[in-house]
Design an enzyme around this catalytic site. Structure first.
Site, short mmCIF file in Angstrom:
data_model
loop_
_atom_site.label_atom_id
_atom_site.label_comp_id
_atom_site.label_asym_id
_atom_site.label_seq_id
_atom_site.Cartn_x
_atom_site.Cartn_y
_atom_site.Cartn_z
N PHE D 52 13.18 9.99 -1.69
CA PHE D 52 12.48 8.90 -0.99
C PHE D 52 12.68 7.59 -1.74
O PHE D 52 12.56 7.55 -2.97
CB PHE D 52 10.98 9.20 -0.91
CG PHE D 52 10.66 10.37 -0.03
CD1 PHE D 52 10.60 10.22 1.34
CD2 PHE D 52 10.43 11.62 -0.57
CE1 PHE D 52 10.31 11.30 2.16
CE2 PHE D 52 10.14 12.71 0.24
CZ PHE D 52 10.09 12.56 1.61
N GLU D 53 12.93 6.52 -1.01
CA GLU D 53 13.25 5.26 -1.66
C GLU D 53 12.13 4.73 -2.56
O GLU D 53 12.38 4.01 -3.51
CB GLU D 53 13.63 4.20 -0.62
CG GLU D 53 12.52 3.83 0.33
CD GLU D 53 13.07 3.21 1.61
OE1 GLU D 53 13.41 3.97 2.53
OE2 GLU D 53 13.16 1.98 1.69
N ALA D 54 10.88 5.07 -2.26
CA ALA D 54 9.78 4.56 -3.08
C ALA D 54 9.74 5.22 -4.46
O ALA D 54 9.05 4.71 -5.35
CB ALA D 54 8.45 4.76 -2.36
#
Lengths: 320, 257, 320, 257
Positions: D52-54
């Site tokens: 996930f990019e976060a």
């Protein structure tokens, strides 16, 4: 979950002559020296090694004739070896190809490789001879498919008009690390300084990790903030206690001043180096025999890190 | 009270330590720079934060590290990072007030050589370890302090290889080269302290250590140096020497090097 | 050791109208919303805000009329607010200057600022309209000293001949973060995802941190591997429990689905927004009154993270 | 045994999940992509790692995250990092096998718009949230899978604003633009699965879902699409539906959206 566990000899067998290598650690800390000794025993040749601040681990590899070219910022073991002896002798005699960068520039180069970028910008090296004089000749760069087309490029920033140096990415065939803890699935836990291990690993096509302790994947997943290399970027895990000796491993053991000085004194002459290799590399068949040869349990006990320090505060470091 | 005698190494370290102001961020290279920073932290600059390129940030060291990668740099540290964070975010990010460095050769404008001795870089007479972080600290700190043994062969008009930028060829040549940091503020040697004129960046002797004279300095310096304003360095205090010997380097690793 | 502790009102007083801001967190997580509400109460105007994936914290600031320009990649609160309502309305009515980048490009821009570089290279945004169409007109860039001279520059890599996009650095006047733990001396501990908080902080001239828990410097120094922002880069520390509500804080509390939907529904109309501001910003004098207004102890208890999860696994998130 | 009925959302998620092979690294965007990845992990691809990019890397999620920044993405994670590591080292570093995306508009060559609707970008009819990581995943994954509701207004010949690059204008235009990753492999919709020809990058209908027909697809598609080779999508198995409903999204956050 994939099991990436390997024996030390099998790990070394994967690493072919002519490969490009990144070797983790920093001067006298956390180098995968057991694995490097095994590479010497297996008679690997023609490595191209990219480094920032290396110590006697790379110096030994050079001395054993395994290295064709080094691109690096520094080779020494602090006051115990102010100039890495083979590095010095091999360059002075013209037996080693080399290229000089600063630590920040080598960091930038590995970072570019880790990020999939062809270069990285830096404000360092401006005004230095590192931008004026090349170690590698244009011909040797052309001959060598591993080498970047040029050492660095000076550009004017299109936004600010400031001068910026672009350094070429490094992507190696192998990255060899020694860490405190790893899991069979390839999770890695570095304690203390990271050095440049994370970026070196991610700038490499295959990563082989030797570790002091083999632990459960679950244990390392409990503190995910402290895992910095994705396990899908790690290809081999080898359990090698004292695998960095004579270098130190934070929280496990200190560097070995006696041995580092013995190494430095030995390697200052070719004869001395041959005797050192016979005694500590070719003359020992594995890590257990090596540990006996360097003083066995008594010596290792004396190096052990004390709790709350990460090193041994009682270690006598001023060698007579 | 008896005044303690000092060695040339000791006064060099003491004079270097005095270049650090309290609250500053100090980037320390291997060797005497570490002693200087540790001494400053125990004397007049208890709130200076020391940074090491291998990754230790703002430690409260109890034991002298033998190099900047030593685990001893981590004791009580605020951060255990690596080269990436220290070089990118702290040094190039413009957060280092003073960089402490050594070098095998230092020339008229404070340029350093730690790469190779001799006229031919590719075939050197003596190959040295290389820049390490020296070029980076020299380029990117707000100012640098250089520590070096004062010998004529180490102080040539021009270094054989310019590893680390000082004031380049003087004047505004450093600025013109696009180097962001501020350049050498002082060269602390076994004989005295060299500083640089504001505009011309010409070196001058700011002080000579007790026992040395401006004449000694001229004799051991391979470039012309103005000694007309030099005063005697104030001698190390007993406190400074006691702390240096008993607390900073009780094993005599560097002091009895 | 410097004591950097501040009260919330005093912290907000330091932040002047017209300042450029970076605001930590990511969509519905770990934004310094208590501090932002205080800025609205203190009637700050003309902020330039740089963001990657923002949520209703920035949307509220826009709605309250505090923001002149936004450069960002995304404004939404997941399925609870698929398009941030003020972001949408202010752009559609031409009341807000904006510039679009991707998340990776905004990350690159903050990273450049953090590293003291004037730009950062990226392989993203190639082939997109983000390289073809500017939100800001050349005139407004010229007028605005905060704006980069241009949005991005396409270059051919001198080493590989690959195409690389250069994006301009961001350096903000202030970075506002909300974290789990901080010490009065300015050490910061982030738990769970870091988002881009470290790079945002280091790309800023002044960093103000609000925290759930105020802890001893010593406690944070015990695990130095987990501290990622040097304390000498942090200028103010404010203790504000539930300081991110209605957003979540890993290991402390979950996002508040009821309140986020209430916000989204309110902010879809100007009238609704005015009522929301009156009720939850202007009508409450401090964080304690705000927490009462949003449901007090009962509601906050229902959001609390469960041990071993970091969030509340029993939270009902499908709001009727 | 009774065969369970499925909704159009469910078959879309199931068909998308089947695009993931075991052992792959999957980059999942907010919404249905997360459901697809979680379903795949519980069916045929237990060893796929989701990113996930976060900042969450390779978690073993128990509860459905409402967005990619949700704490739920971290449960059992191998790494809790941030945008820096995920975008630079994992995505741009070339380690993502398949990126899962949605978009408000998708055109003939699989380009996505999640920025603005209408002819004038600066004064849009509808302003959308923006790229987020969509442009990055589209450019830098080895391949992408796009999930979208099949409606004519969402499937125009050309998107109003090209937020995320698909095959650009077909042929080798993507390669010529210098985009390193591999482009869209499949568009999974409420009606079927669109794929692209190898050289021309022209779209074709690979399969239509049970209950839909190639004619439905043509009617709801704003560009010409070859349906001559389309077969019926194999219906979701009871297992797939049970896991989707009971394990992946028991609250019906997305399935009863």
């Amino acid at each position: 979950m994939q099991n990436k566990l390997l024996e030390l000899t099998a790990a070394a067998q994967q690493i072919n002559s002519g490969a490009s290598l990144a070797i983790g650690g920093f001067t006298s800390q956390r180098h995968p020296t057991a694995l490097l000794r095994e590479l010497i025993r297996q008679k690997r040749k023609d490595f191209v090694v990219y480094a920032h601040s290396a110590g006697s681990e790379l110096d030994l590899l050079i001395g054993a004739g395994c290295v064709r070219r080094v691109e690096a910022a520094y080779l020494a073991d602090g006051v115990l070896a102010p100039i890495a002896p083979n590095w010095r002798r091999f360059i002075e005699s013209g037996e080693l190809e080399f290229e000089d960068y600063s630590n920040a520039a080598m960091m930038a180069r590995f970072t570019a490789g880790a990020m999939g970028l062809p270069f990285f910008p830096t404000l360092s090296m401006l005004g230095t001879d590192m931008l004026e004089q090349d170690g590698l000749s244009p011909e040797s760069r052309e001959r060598d498919p591993e080498a970047a087309v040029c050492k660095a490029v000076l550009m004017d920033c299109p936004f600010s008009k400031r001068k910026v140096v672009l350094v070429p990415a490094i992507t190696t065939d192998f990255c060899l690390l020694h860490v405190q803890k790893a899991s069979p699935a390839g999770l890695v836990r570095i304690e203390g300084q990271e050095f440049l291990d994370v970026q070196m690993a991610l700038a490499s096509r295959r990563v082989i990790v030797t570790c002091e302790e083999l632990v459960d994947d679950e244990e390392l997943r409990r503190e995910p903030e402290r895992n910095r290399i994705p396990s899908f970027a790690v290809h081999g895990v080898v359990h090698v206690p004292f695998g960095a000796h004579p270098h130190g491993v934070h929280n496990y053991y200190d560097y070995d001043p006696d041995h580092l000085i013995l190494y430095n004194n030995s390697a200052e002459t070719e004869d001395g180096l041959v005797r050192y290799l016979d005694r500590f590399v070719y003359g020992v068949e594995d890590q257990a025999s090596y540990l006996n040869a360097v003083g066995g349990r008594v010596q290792l006990e004396a190096l052990k890190a004390h709790s709350g320090f990460g090193y041994n505060p009682k270690l006598r470091r001023r060698v007579a | 009270m008896k005044i303690l005698q000092h060695s040339t190494t000791e006064i060099m370290v003491v004079a270097a330590a005095r270049e650090i102001a309290d609250g500053e961020v100090v980037f320390a290279g291997t060797g005497l720079p570490i002693l200087g920073a540790m001494l400053a932290q125990r004397m007049h600059a208890p709130n200076c934060d020391i940074v090491f390129e291998a990754g230790a940030v703002a430690p409260r060291m109890l034991h002298l590290p033998m190099s900047v990668g030593d685990s001893r740099t981590l004791f009580g540290a605020a951060q255990a990072a690596g080269l990436f964070d220290v070089f990118n975010y702290i040094l190039q990010g413009g957060r280092v007030d003073v960089g402490f460095l050594g070098g095998a050769q230092i020339d008229r404008y404070g340029n350093l050589n730690s790469t190779a001795l001799g006229p031919d870089y590719r075939h050197p007479k003596v190959r040295l370890p290389g820049s390490g972080g020296s070029a980076d600290v020299s380029a990117l700190s707000s100012r640098t302090v250089i520590i070096a043994r004062h010998e004529k062969r180490r102080f040539p008009e021009r270094v054989d290889y310019r590893t680390s930028p000082g004031w380049l060829v003087g004047g505004n040549s450093r600025e013109r080269a696009g180097i962001p940091g501020g350049g050498p503020a002082a060269v602390v040697t076994t004989l005295g302290v060299i500083k640089y004129r504001p505009i011309t960046r010409e070196p001058y002797l700011a002080s000579y250590h007790p026992g040395a004279t401006p004449l000694n300095v001229k004799a051991e310096t391979g470039f012309e140096i103005d000694c007309s304003e030099a005063v005697e360095t104030s001698a190390p205090s007993n406190d400074e020497l006691e702390i240096l010997r008993r607390v900073v380097d009780p094993e005599g690793i560097f002091l009895r090097g």
